[in-house]
Design a protein around this motif. Structure first.
Motif, mmCIF file in Angstrom:
data_model
loop_
_atom_site.group_PDB
_atom_site.id
_atom_site.type_symbol
_atom_site.label_atom_id
_atom_site.label_comp_id
_atom_site.label_asym_id
_atom_site.label_seq_id
_atom_site.Cartn_x
_atom_site.Cartn_y
_atom_site.Cartn_z
ATOM 1 N N GLN A 264 0.825 -1.211 0.000
ATOM 2 C CA GLN A 264 0.000 0.000 0.000
ATOM 3 C C GLN A 264 0.863 1.267 0.000
ATOM 4 O O GLN A 264 0.826 2.079 0.930
ATOM 5 N N PRO A 265 1.649 1.464 -1.064
ATOM 6 C CA PRO A 265 2.534 2.633 -1.143
ATOM 7 C C PRO A 265 1.746 3.924 -1.317
ATOM 8 O O PRO A 265 0.575 3.907 -1.725
ATOM 9 N N LYS A 266 2.396 5.027 -1.051
ATOM 10 C CA LYS A 266 1.776 6.336 -1.235
ATOM 11 C C LYS A 266 1.924 6.827 -2.672
ATOM 12 O O LYS A 266 1.116 7.629 -3.146
ATOM 13 N N VAL A 267 2.983 6.375 -3.362
ATOM 14 C CA VAL A 267 3.243 6.789 -4.745
ATOM 15 C C VAL A 267 3.510 5.550 -5.589
ATOM 16 O O VAL A 267 4.293 4.681 -5.195
ATOM 17 N N VAL A 268 2.848 5.471 -6.746
ATOM 18 C CA VAL A 268 3.091 4.399 -7.705
ATOM 19 C C VAL A 268 3.493 5.020 -9.032
ATOM 20 O O VAL A 268 2.831 5.952 -9.525
ATOM 21 N N ILE A 269 4.601 4.541 -9.587
ATOM 22 C CA ILE A 269 5.050 4.975 -10.910
ATOM 23 C C ILE A 269 4.752 3.839 -11.881
ATOM 24 O O ILE A 269 5.319 2.753 -11.768
ATOM 25 N N ALA A 270 3.833 4.061 -12.816
ATOM 26 C CA ALA A 270 3.445 3.051 -13.805
ATOM 27 C C ALA A 270 4.121 3.397 -15.131
ATOM 28 O O ALA A 270 3.731 4.348 -15.801
ATOM 29 N N ASP A 271 5.159 2.634 -15.491
ATOM 30 C CA ASP A 271 5.966 2.922 -16.680
ATOM 31 C C ASP A 271 5.460 2.102 -17.862
ATOM 32 O O ASP A 271 5.709 0.902 -17.957
ATOM 33 N N GLU A 272 4.731 2.745 -18.760
ATOM 34 C CA GLU A 272 4.153 2.086 -19.937
ATOM 35 C C GLU A 272 3.468 0.778 -19.524
ATOM 36 O O GLU A 272 3.779 -0.293 -20.049
ATOM 37 N N PRO A 273 2.509 0.815 -18.599
ATOM 38 C CA PRO A 273 1.955 -0.436 -18.060
ATOM 39 C C PRO A 273 1.101 -1.221 -19.037
ATOM 40 O O PRO A 273 0.773 -2.376 -18.770
ATOM 41 N N THR A 274 0.725 -0.623 -20.180
ATOM 42 C CA THR A 274 -0.190 -1.315 -21.096
ATOM 43 C C THR A 274 0.303 -1.323 -22.538
ATOM 44 O O THR A 274 -0.453 -1.676 -23.435
ATOM 45 N N THR A 275 1.579 -0.991 -22.771
ATOM 46 C CA THR A 275 2.066 -0.833 -24.145
ATOM 47 C C THR A 275 1.892 -2.098 -24.971
ATOM 48 O O THR A 275 1.508 -2.051 -26.137
ATOM 49 N N ALA A 276 2.184 -3.261 -24.393
ATOM 50 C CA ALA A 276 2.158 -4.504 -25.174
ATOM 51 C C ALA A 276 0.812 -5.225 -25.113
ATOM 52 O O ALA A 276 0.705 -6.349 -25.578
ATOM 53 N N LEU A 277 -0.216 -4.582 -24.563
ATOM 54 C CA LEU A 277 -1.482 -5.261 -24.340
ATOM 55 C C LEU A 277 -2.525 -4.852 -25.380
ATOM 56 O O LEU A 277 -2.481 -3.767 -25.942
#
Length: 683
Positions: A181-194
């Motif tokens: 349960q972090p306070k900050v999430v960095i989503a790096d291209e989470p859906t590029t290949a989907l």
């Protein structure tokens, strides 16, 4: 630092001030991030967008303290709450990483350990950071897998990554990032290949979890459509700097930086006029190992002046919107306004209405053995393609669209005789190619060529580009070496590359250049049919538009018949005259592109269109909810209609009787018991 308007929850959780990063590679020093300022508030999503090499991912890695070898922060500050992260001892950084600040990486297959079970990987962060026992950590991991929508999480706990689909693996990556349960999430291209359907589910999931857990999120992507739907604020990066930043609606409606304007104009949309070329950004991003004093975008900007080339513009606030800032000496005032170039008309010799089909696909099927069900089980088969039929006329482009695993790439390989069908025929100019062997097949195959998705894998890394282009000519015994070299030079000119590329190796070219070489290689033998399998999926939006325009131009100039395979609906619409929608090995809808996109008749097609980020889609798509759930296994497809397990309109009839393609208009067919368009309602 520019003052950015706070999100509704005004607690500031992360502040990046004047951040600069350099990476030493041998005798070269690359500066991927230069003077970047960012502010992130609790509960909001900040989108960071830009081309490959713009510095967006490196900014995220700097925040995480995970710069690659040779990388270091050379200036600025990163503050998490009251803690300064720059210069923080490694042990303290490890205490924050994964616990308070977490990252969802782009490629789930390489980010997950292939030798460890899913449950152990998700449980590991809570065991490290919270000291839970193995049993308690596994219970938390199972709860998190359920939270991110993994079906039967208790069973999946003991699976390995290769046993999950791409969408399920990405959900596991999200579960790993959120388990503490972090306070900050960095989503790096989470859906590029989907696929577009899975992409929509993953992004909606991230939005829902952000709201429920009160997180702040940095969404790193090159997809402006994703940003428009999912980000509260956006920062546009170019050459390691922020070019423009502000609230998402303000940036889209009153675009100020010329680069942002060009990025938005380069995106193919579902409503783009197919008679017009796509807008494209000329040139390529700058070499970040070379220090330029002026604006990095100046060499590619039509509005650039001597001042732009000599002086770096500062990031200044827009007078009408203080939270909206840009770094441009000659700012724009909204989306690009231009007179689009019209595409050339097709050669008069091409008459699709009266000509015999150049390519005819007749009840094509392909099945692969898949082992057996245990010691006493029967033999299993993967039903990759199950009875597909369609025609392609001379000069026509037929688009195949569908999710990964629907069989479209397998079908493409059979069309060019790289794979043999289990049954059915591929008829090219009246000859059944699937029945040919030996020399006769080789001669006929020269007229059937394929443009592959991964240009890096398709081009031999040990051969120079000149040798790669001469090779098919040599195999067919065409010309002398000098004539083949001249032909290779002409091919490069056709695809917009200089002759000097002949002496380079594939790794010395950019992704867009390699894709152009792949197209030149496919055209070397002057084919009649070109099959393009995901030709631009790995390219930035600016390079994508250049390649798409090139493909349209060459197809029209040469009168090529083309089959374009993609899960990108906007790309298929731009390139195609007719479209076929595939689902689990079958065509479920087929027809004129304009008609299928404007009035989809199959719920699957409507669901695909509704899932495209940043697009409103046709009114018919709004009548059907988005597609949810995983694609069923092609080893054991559902009875009756194969889409029924994910269809909101399914009834008992759909499970008992398989629908067949039937016309809803003279140019539009659908395989559905309850089509959204009927013969009377079709337009």
């Amino acid at each position: 630092m520019v003052s950015i308007a706070p999100a509704p929850a005004t607690e500031r959780v992360l502040t990046v001030s004047d951040l600069s990063v350099e990476i030493r590679r041998g005798d070269r020093v690359v500066r991927p991030v230069s003077g970047v300022d960012l502010v992130l508030h609790r509960g909001e999503t900040l989108g960071i967008v830009g081309e490959t090499g713009s510095g967006k991912s490196m900014t995220g890695l700097a925040i995480m303290g995970m710069l690659p070898a040779g990388g270091r922060i050379t200036g600025g500050s990163i503050t998490f709450g009251d803690t300064e992260l720059v210069g923080l001892p490694p042990a303290r950084y490890r205490g924050l990483r994964g616990n308070d600040i977490a990252m969802v990486f782009q490629d789930s297959l390489t980010s997950l350990n292939p030798t460890r079970r899913i449950g152990d990987q998700v449980a590991e962060p809570v065991r490290l950071h919270e000291g839970l026992s193995r049993r308690e950590a596994r219970r938390r991991a199972e709860e998190m897998l359920a939270l991110v929508g993994i079906p039967r999480p208790s069973e999946r706990m003991d699976d390995h990554p290769h046993q999950l689909s791409g969408g399920m693996r990405q959900r596991v990556m999200i579960a790993m990032a959120l388990v503490c349960q972090p306070k900050v999430v960095i989503a790096d291209e989470p859906t590029t290949a989907l696929d577009v359907t899975i992409q929509a589910e993953i992004l909606d999931l991230l939005d829902d979890l952000r709201a429920r857990l009160g997180m702040a999120m940095i969404l790193v992507t090159h997809d402006m459509g994703v940003i428009s739907r999912h980000a509260d604020r956006v920062g546009v990066m170019y050459a390691g700097r922020l070019a423009e930043t502000g609230p998402t609606p303000a940036l889209f409606e009153r675009t100020r930086h010329r680069y942002t304007q060009a990025l938005l104009a380069s995106i193919p949309s579902l409503t783009h006029d197919r008679g017009e070329e796509l807008y494209s950004i000329g040139g390529a991003p700058p070499d970040l190992s070379v220090h330029d004093v002026g604006c990095g975008f100046a060499p590619r900007c039509a509005a650039a002046t001597d001042r732009c080339r000599a002086e770096q513009p500062p990031l200044v606030a827009d007078g009408a919107e203080p939270a909206h800032a840009f770094a441009c000496w000659h700012p724009a005032d909204g989306p690009v306004e231009r007179t689009p170039a019209r595409l050339a008309e097709r050669p008069a010799a091409v008459d699709e209405t009266s000509a015999a089909p150049r390519l005819r696909v007749v009840d094509l099927r392909r099945e692969y053995p898949a082992g057996s069900d245990g010691w006493f089980g029967g033999r299993r088969t993967v039903k990759a393609v199950s009875g597909v039929s369609f025609d392609v006329a001379p000069g026509e482009t037929f688009g195949l669209v569908g999710e990964s695993g629907c069989g479209k790439s397998t079908l493409g390989r059979m069309l060019v005789a790289l794979d043999r069908p289990t049954s059915g025929e591929v008829v090219f100019d009246g000859v059944a190619v699937s029945a040919l062997r030996g020399r006769e097949l080789g001669e006929r195959r020269a007229r059937l060529q394929m443009m592959f998705q991964d240009s890096s894998a398709a081009l031999d890394p040990r051969m120079r580009i000149g040798a790669i282009l001469r090779e098919p000519l040599a195999i067919q015994g065409i010309g002398t070496r000098a004539e083949r070299t001249a032909r290779a030079r002409d091919l490069l000119d056709d695809v917009g590359l200089p002759g000097s590329v002949l002496e380079r190796f594939p790794h010395e070219l950019s992704g867009g250049q390699r894709q152009r070489v792949g197209l030149a290689r496919a055209l070397a033998l002057d084919p009649s049919v070109l099959v393009a399998d995901e030709p631009v999926s790995a390219l930035d939006v600016s390079i994508r538009s250049q390649v798409l325009n090139l493909m349209r131009r060459i197809q029209r100039e040469r009168g090529l018949s083309s089959i374009v395979i993609s899960h990108d609906l906007a790309v298929v619409r731009y390139l195609s005259d007719r479209v076929g929608v595939m689902y689990l090995g079958k065509l479920v809808e087929s027809g004129a592109a304009e008609e299928v996109y404007a009035a989809p008749a199959h719920p699957y097609t409507a669901g695909l269109l509704a899932a495209v980020p940043g697009e409103e889609g046709p009114a018919e798509a709004d009548r059907v909810p988005r597609i949810h759930g995983e694609l069923p296994s092609p080893i054991d497809p559902p009875s009756g209609c194969r889409f029924r397990t994910r269809c909101p309109l399914a009834t008992d009839l759909c499970a008992e009787v398989e629908p067949v393609l039937e016309p809803v208009s003279p140019t539009h067919q659908v395989a559905c018991h309850f089509p959204l368009q009927t013969k009377e309602g079709a337009r």
